[in-house]
Enzyme design. Structure first.
Site, PDB file in Angstrom:
ATOM      1  N   GLY A 145      11.225  -3.114   5.349  1.00  0.00           N
ATOM      2  CA  GLY A 145      10.392  -4.269   5.393  1.00  0.00           C
ATOM      3  C   GLY A 145       9.993  -4.795   4.114  1.00  0.00           C
ATOM      4  N   HIS A 146       9.159  -3.581   3.390  1.00  0.00           N
ATOM      5  CA  HIS A 146       8.759  -3.994   2.120  1.00  0.00           C
ATOM      6  C   HIS A 146      10.005  -4.341   1.061  1.00  0.00           C
ATOM      7  CE1 HIS A 146       5.493  -1.002   3.329  1.00  0.00           C
ATOM      8  NE2 HIS A 146       4.884  -1.912   2.883  1.00  0.00           N
ATOM      9  N   MET A 148       8.612  -3.067  11.697  1.00  0.00           N
ATOM     10  CA  MET A 148       8.722  -1.969  10.715  1.00  0.00           C
ATOM     11  C   MET A 148       7.253  -1.916  10.172  1.00  0.00           C
ATOM     12  SD  MET A 148      12.179  -2.014   8.633  1.00  0.00           S
ATOM     13  CE  MET A 148      13.771  -1.496   9.597  1.00  0.00           C
ATOM     14  N   SER A 149       6.714  -0.710  10.214  1.00  0.00           N
ATOM     15  CA  SER A 149       5.358  -0.504   9.548  1.00  0.00           C
ATOM     16  C   SER A 149       5.190   0.996   8.991  1.00  0.00           C
ATOM     17  CB  SER A 149       4.208  -0.717  10.722  1.00  0.00           C
ATOM     18  OG  SER A 149       3.065   0.130  10.523  1.00  0.00           O
ATOM     19  N   SER A 150       4.566   1.079   7.986  1.00  0.00           N
ATOM     20  CA  SER A 150       4.374   2.218   7.488  1.00  0.00           C
ATOM     21  C   SER A 150       3.863   3.576   8.593  1.00  0.00           C
ATOM     22  CB  SER A 150       3.442   2.237   6.426  1.00  0.00           C
ATOM     23  OG  SER A 150       3.846   1.410   5.037  1.00  0.00           O
ATOM     24  N   MET A 183       0.772  -1.248   0.009  1.00  0.00           N
ATOM     25  CA  MET A 183       0.057  -0.019  -0.077  1.00  0.00           C
ATOM     26  C   MET A 183       0.998   1.283  -0.040  1.00  0.00           C
ATOM     27  SD  MET A 183      -3.561  -0.646   1.988  1.00  0.00           S
ATOM     28  CE  MET A 183      -2.631  -0.710   3.640  1.00  0.00           C
ATOM     29  N   GLY A 210       4.593 -10.147   4.321  1.00  0.00           N
ATOM     30  CA  GLY A 210       5.398 -10.531   5.416  1.00  0.00           C
ATOM     31  C   GLY A 210       4.674 -10.972   6.598  1.00  0.00           C
ATOM     32  N   ASP A 220       2.159  -9.182   9.446  1.00  0.00           N
ATOM     33  CA  ASP A 220       0.670  -9.653   9.356  1.00  0.00           C
ATOM     34  C   ASP A 220       0.649 -11.034   9.137  1.00  0.00           C
ATOM     35  OD1 ASP A 220      -0.418  -6.686   8.875  1.00  0.00           O
ATOM     36  OD2 ASP A 220       1.245  -6.636   7.486  1.00  0.00           O
ATOM     37  N   ALA A 247       4.262   3.750   0.823  1.00  0.00           N
ATOM     38  CA  ALA A 247       4.681   4.478   1.949  1.00  0.00           C
ATOM     39  C   ALA A 247       5.957   3.168   2.645  1.00  0.00           C
ATOM     40  CB  ALA A 247       3.971   4.327   3.287  1.00  0.00           C
TER      41      ALA A 247
END
Length: 282
Positions: free
Chosen positions: A36-37, A186-188, A30, A149, A152, A32
Protein backbone atom coordinates in the site's frame (compact mmCIF):
# COMPACT_ATOMS: atom_id res chain seq x y z
CA UNK A 1 19.71 6.66 -2.24
CA UNK A 2 20.23 9.59 0.09
CA UNK A 3 19.17 9.37 3.73
CA UNK A 4 18.68 12.42 5.92
CA UNK A 5 18.25 12.18 9.69
CA UNK A 6 18.24 15.91 10.39
CA UNK A 7 15.74 18.37 8.99
CA UNK A 8 18.23 21.21 8.40
CA UNK A 9 20.38 19.00 6.18
CA UNK A 10 17.31 17.97 4.17
CA UNK A 11 16.12 21.57 3.86
CA UNK A 12 19.47 22.68 2.45
CA UNK A 13 19.56 19.77 -0.01
CA UNK A 14 16.02 20.41 -1.26
CA UNK A 15 16.71 24.12 -1.76
CA UNK A 16 19.06 23.19 -4.58
CA UNK A 17 16.50 20.86 -6.12
CA UNK A 18 13.88 23.61 -6.04
CA UNK A 19 16.16 26.08 -7.84
CA UNK A 20 16.18 23.67 -10.78
CA UNK A 21 12.37 23.92 -11.04
CA UNK A 22 11.91 20.26 -10.21
CA UNK A 23 8.54 19.08 -8.95
CA UNK A 24 8.69 17.55 -5.49
CA UNK A 25 6.49 14.79 -4.09
CA UNK A 26 6.22 13.72 -0.45
CA UNK A 27 5.00 10.37 0.88
CA UNK A 28 4.74 10.51 4.69
CA UNK A 29 4.96 7.07 6.37
CA UNK A 30 5.62 5.56 9.76
CA UNK A 31 7.67 2.77 8.22
CA UNK A 32 6.89 -0.96 8.27
CA UNK A 33 6.25 -0.46 4.58
CA UNK A 34 3.91 -2.69 2.61
CA UNK A 35 2.50 -2.69 -0.93
CA UNK A 36 0.00 0.00 0.00
CA UNK A 37 2.80 2.41 0.87
CA UNK A 38 4.69 1.43 -2.27
CA UNK A 39 1.65 2.24 -4.43
CA UNK A 40 1.80 5.80 -3.06
CA UNK A 41 5.51 6.02 -3.75
CA UNK A 42 5.05 4.69 -7.27
CA UNK A 43 2.41 7.33 -7.99
CA UNK A 44 4.68 10.03 -6.59
CA UNK A 45 7.55 8.82 -8.79
CA UNK A 46 5.38 9.05 -11.89
CA UNK A 47 4.16 12.56 -11.13
CA UNK A 48 7.28 14.24 -9.70
CA UNK A 49 10.95 14.80 -10.50
CA UNK A 50 12.03 14.33 -6.87
CA UNK A 51 10.36 12.12 -4.26
CA UNK A 52 10.88 12.26 -0.50
CA UNK A 53 9.64 9.39 1.68
CA UNK A 54 9.54 10.17 5.38
CA UNK A 55 9.89 7.30 7.85
CA UNK A 56 8.94 8.49 11.30
CA UNK A 57 6.77 6.88 13.97
CA UNK A 58 5.07 9.99 15.25
CA UNK A 59 4.51 9.77 19.03
CA UNK A 60 1.97 12.59 19.25
CA UNK A 61 -0.70 10.78 17.24
CA UNK A 62 -0.82 7.73 19.52
CA UNK A 63 -3.39 7.95 22.31
CA UNK A 64 -2.30 4.49 23.46
CA UNK A 65 1.31 4.19 24.70
CA UNK A 66 1.27 0.41 24.27
CA UNK A 67 0.23 0.78 20.63
CA UNK A 68 3.16 3.15 20.07
CA UNK A 69 5.60 0.72 21.69
CA UNK A 70 4.30 -2.22 19.66
CA UNK A 71 4.23 -0.38 16.32
CA UNK A 72 6.51 -2.42 14.02
CA UNK A 73 9.91 -0.90 13.24
CA UNK A 74 11.60 -2.37 10.16
CA UNK A 75 13.84 0.47 9.02
CA UNK A 76 16.56 -1.59 7.29
CA UNK A 77 14.00 -3.66 5.42
CA UNK A 78 12.13 -0.50 4.45
CA UNK A 79 15.30 0.99 2.97
CA UNK A 80 15.96 -2.11 0.90
CA UNK A 81 12.36 -2.15 -0.33
CA UNK A 82 12.53 1.48 -1.43
CA UNK A 83 15.94 1.02 -3.01
CA UNK A 84 14.59 -1.80 -5.17
CA UNK A 85 11.74 0.46 -6.23
CA UNK A 86 13.93 3.42 -7.18
CA UNK A 87 17.45 4.28 -6.03
CA UNK A 88 16.79 8.02 -6.37
CA UNK A 89 14.20 8.19 -3.61
CA UNK A 90 15.21 10.54 -0.80
CA UNK A 91 14.64 9.22 2.72
CA UNK A 92 13.88 11.47 5.66
CA UNK A 93 14.15 9.55 8.95
CA UNK A 94 14.44 12.09 11.76
CA UNK A 95 14.42 11.58 15.50
CA UNK A 96 11.51 12.93 17.51
CA UNK A 97 13.88 15.40 19.17
CA UNK A 98 15.03 16.78 15.82
CA UNK A 99 11.64 17.19 14.21
CA UNK A 100 9.98 18.53 17.38
CA UNK A 101 12.92 20.68 18.50
CA UNK A 102 13.12 18.76 21.79
CA UNK A 103 9.48 19.60 22.60
CA UNK A 104 7.41 16.57 21.65
CA UNK A 105 3.92 18.00 21.96
CA UNK A 106 0.96 18.50 19.63
CA UNK A 107 -0.45 21.75 18.39
CA UNK A 108 -4.22 22.23 18.67
CA UNK A 109 -6.18 22.36 15.41
CA UNK A 110 -9.68 23.23 14.29
CA UNK A 111 -10.66 21.04 11.37
CA UNK A 112 -14.23 22.40 11.23
CA UNK A 113 -15.58 19.41 13.12
CA UNK A 114 -14.03 16.66 10.99
CA UNK A 115 -11.86 15.70 13.96
CA UNK A 116 -14.86 14.95 16.19
CA UNK A 117 -16.28 12.16 14.05
CA UNK A 118 -15.44 8.43 14.15
CA UNK A 119 -11.74 8.07 14.99
CA UNK A 120 -11.87 11.37 16.87
CA UNK A 121 -14.43 9.90 19.26
CA UNK A 122 -12.22 6.95 20.14
CA UNK A 123 -8.65 8.33 19.89
CA UNK A 124 -8.25 11.43 22.01
CA UNK A 125 -5.82 13.96 20.51
CA UNK A 126 -5.04 11.74 17.55
CA UNK A 127 -5.78 14.26 14.83
CA UNK A 128 -3.95 17.07 16.61
CA UNK A 129 -0.92 14.78 16.43
CA UNK A 130 -1.55 14.05 12.76
CA UNK A 131 -1.99 17.73 11.92
CA UNK A 132 1.16 18.64 13.86
CA UNK A 133 3.47 16.18 12.13
CA UNK A 134 2.03 16.68 8.64
CA UNK A 135 2.35 20.46 8.85
CA UNK A 136 5.93 20.08 10.12
CA UNK A 137 6.75 17.80 7.18
CA UNK A 138 5.14 20.23 4.73
CA UNK A 139 7.21 23.08 6.20
CA UNK A 140 10.44 21.11 5.98
CA UNK A 141 9.98 19.46 2.57
CA UNK A 142 7.74 22.08 0.91
CA UNK A 143 6.32 19.54 -1.53
CA UNK A 144 4.28 20.31 -4.60
CA UNK A 145 2.30 17.10 -4.08
CA UNK A 146 1.73 14.92 -1.01
CA UNK A 147 0.31 11.39 -1.14
CA UNK A 148 -2.01 9.72 1.37
CA UNK A 149 -3.97 6.48 1.24
CA UNK A 150 -7.75 6.31 1.40
CA UNK A 151 -7.63 3.59 4.05
CA UNK A 152 -7.26 6.48 6.49
CA UNK A 153 -9.98 8.43 4.70
CA UNK A 154 -10.86 10.60 7.68
CA UNK A 155 -7.20 11.52 8.03
CA UNK A 156 -7.05 12.32 4.31
CA UNK A 157 -10.02 14.70 4.60
CA UNK A 158 -8.53 16.34 7.67
CA UNK A 159 -5.21 16.95 5.91
CA UNK A 160 -7.07 18.43 2.96
CA UNK A 161 -8.95 20.70 5.37
CA UNK A 162 -5.72 21.77 7.09
CA UNK A 163 -4.04 22.58 3.78
CA UNK A 164 -7.05 24.60 2.62
CA UNK A 165 -7.57 26.52 5.87
CA UNK A 166 -3.88 27.41 6.13
CA UNK A 167 -3.53 28.10 2.40
CA UNK A 168 -0.65 25.65 2.14
CA UNK A 169 0.70 25.46 -1.43
CA UNK A 170 0.56 21.68 -1.68
CA UNK A 171 -1.70 19.39 -3.70
CA UNK A 172 -3.10 16.60 -1.51
CA UNK A 173 -3.42 13.39 -3.53
CA UNK A 174 -5.66 10.59 -2.23
CA UNK A 175 -4.78 7.08 -3.41
CA UNK A 176 -7.00 3.96 -3.48
CA UNK A 177 -6.85 1.37 -0.70
CA UNK A 178 -4.47 -1.50 -1.37
CA UNK A 179 -5.77 -4.87 -0.23
CA UNK A 180 -4.37 -8.30 0.48
CA UNK A 181 -5.58 -11.18 -1.67
CA UNK A 182 -8.41 -11.90 0.75
CA UNK A 183 -9.58 -8.26 0.73
CA UNK A 184 -8.10 -7.17 4.07
CA UNK A 185 -6.97 -3.56 3.83
CA UNK A 186 -3.18 -3.45 3.90
CA UNK A 187 -1.80 -2.08 7.15
CA UNK A 188 1.48 -2.29 9.03
CA UNK A 189 -0.56 -3.69 11.93
CA UNK A 190 -1.52 -6.74 9.86
CA UNK A 191 1.94 -8.16 10.55
CA UNK A 192 0.92 -8.58 14.19
CA UNK A 193 -2.10 -10.71 13.34
CA UNK A 194 -1.88 -14.49 13.84
CA UNK A 195 -2.00 -16.17 10.44
CA UNK A 196 -5.38 -17.80 11.03
CA UNK A 197 -6.94 -14.47 12.07
CA UNK A 198 -5.29 -12.66 9.17
CA UNK A 199 -6.85 -15.14 6.78
CA UNK A 200 -10.23 -14.95 8.50
CA UNK A 201 -10.13 -11.12 8.34
CA UNK A 202 -11.50 -11.34 4.81
CA UNK A 203 -14.80 -11.24 6.72
CA UNK A 204 -14.36 -7.49 7.29
CA UNK A 205 -14.20 -6.51 3.63
CA UNK A 206 -16.88 -9.02 2.60
CA UNK A 207 -19.21 -7.49 5.17
CA UNK A 208 -18.50 -3.98 3.85
CA UNK A 209 -19.31 -5.05 0.30
CA UNK A 210 -22.56 -6.71 1.38
CA UNK A 211 -23.47 -3.58 3.34
CA UNK A 212 -22.80 -1.49 0.25
CA UNK A 213 -25.41 -3.52 -1.63
CA UNK A 214 -27.88 -3.14 1.22
CA UNK A 215 -27.40 0.62 1.34
CA UNK A 216 -28.74 0.79 -2.20
CA UNK A 217 -32.20 -0.24 -1.03
CA UNK A 218 -32.21 0.19 2.75
CA UNK A 219 -31.71 3.12 5.13
CA UNK A 220 -28.36 3.99 6.70
CA UNK A 221 -29.64 2.99 10.15
CA UNK A 222 -30.87 -0.41 8.95
CA UNK A 223 -27.59 -1.00 7.12
CA UNK A 224 -25.50 -0.20 10.21
CA UNK A 225 -27.73 -2.39 12.38
CA UNK A 226 -27.18 -5.25 9.92
CA UNK A 227 -23.39 -4.77 10.11
CA UNK A 228 -23.46 -4.81 13.91
CA UNK A 229 -25.48 -8.02 13.83
CA UNK A 230 -22.98 -9.72 11.48
CA UNK A 231 -20.05 -8.86 13.72
CA UNK A 232 -21.91 -9.99 16.85
CA UNK A 233 -21.97 -13.47 15.31
CA UNK A 234 -18.19 -13.56 14.72
CA UNK A 235 -16.17 -14.30 17.85
CA UNK A 236 -12.78 -13.39 16.32
CA UNK A 237 -13.68 -9.76 15.68
CA UNK A 238 -15.06 -7.05 17.93
CA UNK A 239 -16.70 -4.10 16.16
CA UNK A 240 -15.80 -0.78 17.77
CA UNK A 241 -17.96 1.22 15.38
CA UNK A 242 -19.67 1.12 12.02
CA UNK A 243 -20.77 4.41 10.57
CA UNK A 244 -22.14 5.68 7.27
CA UNK A 245 -21.09 9.27 6.74
CA UNK A 246 -21.12 12.11 4.25
CA UNK A 247 -17.72 12.01 2.52
CA UNK A 248 -17.26 15.76 2.79
CA UNK A 249 -18.42 16.51 6.33
CA UNK A 250 -17.91 13.00 7.77
CA UNK A 251 -21.16 13.48 9.67
CA UNK A 252 -23.42 10.43 10.08
CA UNK A 253 -26.13 10.01 7.48
CA UNK A 254 -29.70 10.52 8.66
CA UNK A 255 -31.52 10.72 5.34
CA UNK A 256 -29.97 9.79 1.99
CA UNK A 257 -29.83 12.54 -0.61
CA UNK A 258 -29.10 12.10 -4.31
CA UNK A 259 -26.46 14.83 -4.54
CA UNK A 260 -24.35 13.54 -1.63
CA UNK A 261 -21.49 11.05 -1.63
CA UNK A 262 -21.45 8.54 1.21
CA UNK A 263 -18.85 6.21 2.67
CA UNK A 264 -19.02 3.35 5.16
CA UNK A 265 -16.38 3.27 7.92
CA UNK A 266 -15.56 0.54 10.44
CA UNK A 267 -13.05 0.02 13.23
CA UNK A 268 -12.56 -3.56 14.37
CA UNK A 269 -10.48 -5.30 17.01
CA UNK A 270 -8.87 -8.63 16.20
CA UNK A 271 -7.44 -9.73 19.54
CA UNK A 272 -5.84 -6.47 20.73
CA UNK A 273 -5.03 -5.25 17.22
CA UNK A 274 -7.17 -2.43 15.89
CA UNK A 275 -8.05 -2.45 12.18
CA UNK A 276 -9.89 0.19 10.17
CA UNK A 277 -11.44 0.05 6.72
CA UNK A 278 -13.94 1.90 4.55
CA UNK A 279 -15.73 1.71 1.21
CA UNK A 280 -17.40 4.31 -0.98
CA UNK A 281 -21.14 3.65 -1.18
CA UNK A 282 -22.06 5.64 -4.29
Amino acid sequence: MQIFNQKEALIQFLKQEKTENKTLGLVPTMGALHKGHLSLVEKALINNDVVVVSIFVNPTQFDNKTDLEKYPKTFDRDLETLKLLNENIIIFAPSAEDIYDNNVTSETFDFDGLEHQMEGKYRSGHFDGVGTIVRKLFTIVQPDNAYFGEKDFQQLQIIRKMAAKNQLPVNIVGCPISREENGLAMSSRNERLPQDIRKEASFIYKTLLQAKDKFGTESAIDTVNWIEKQFSKHSDFSLEYAEIADEKTLKPVKTKKENKRYRLFVAVYANDIRLIDNVALN
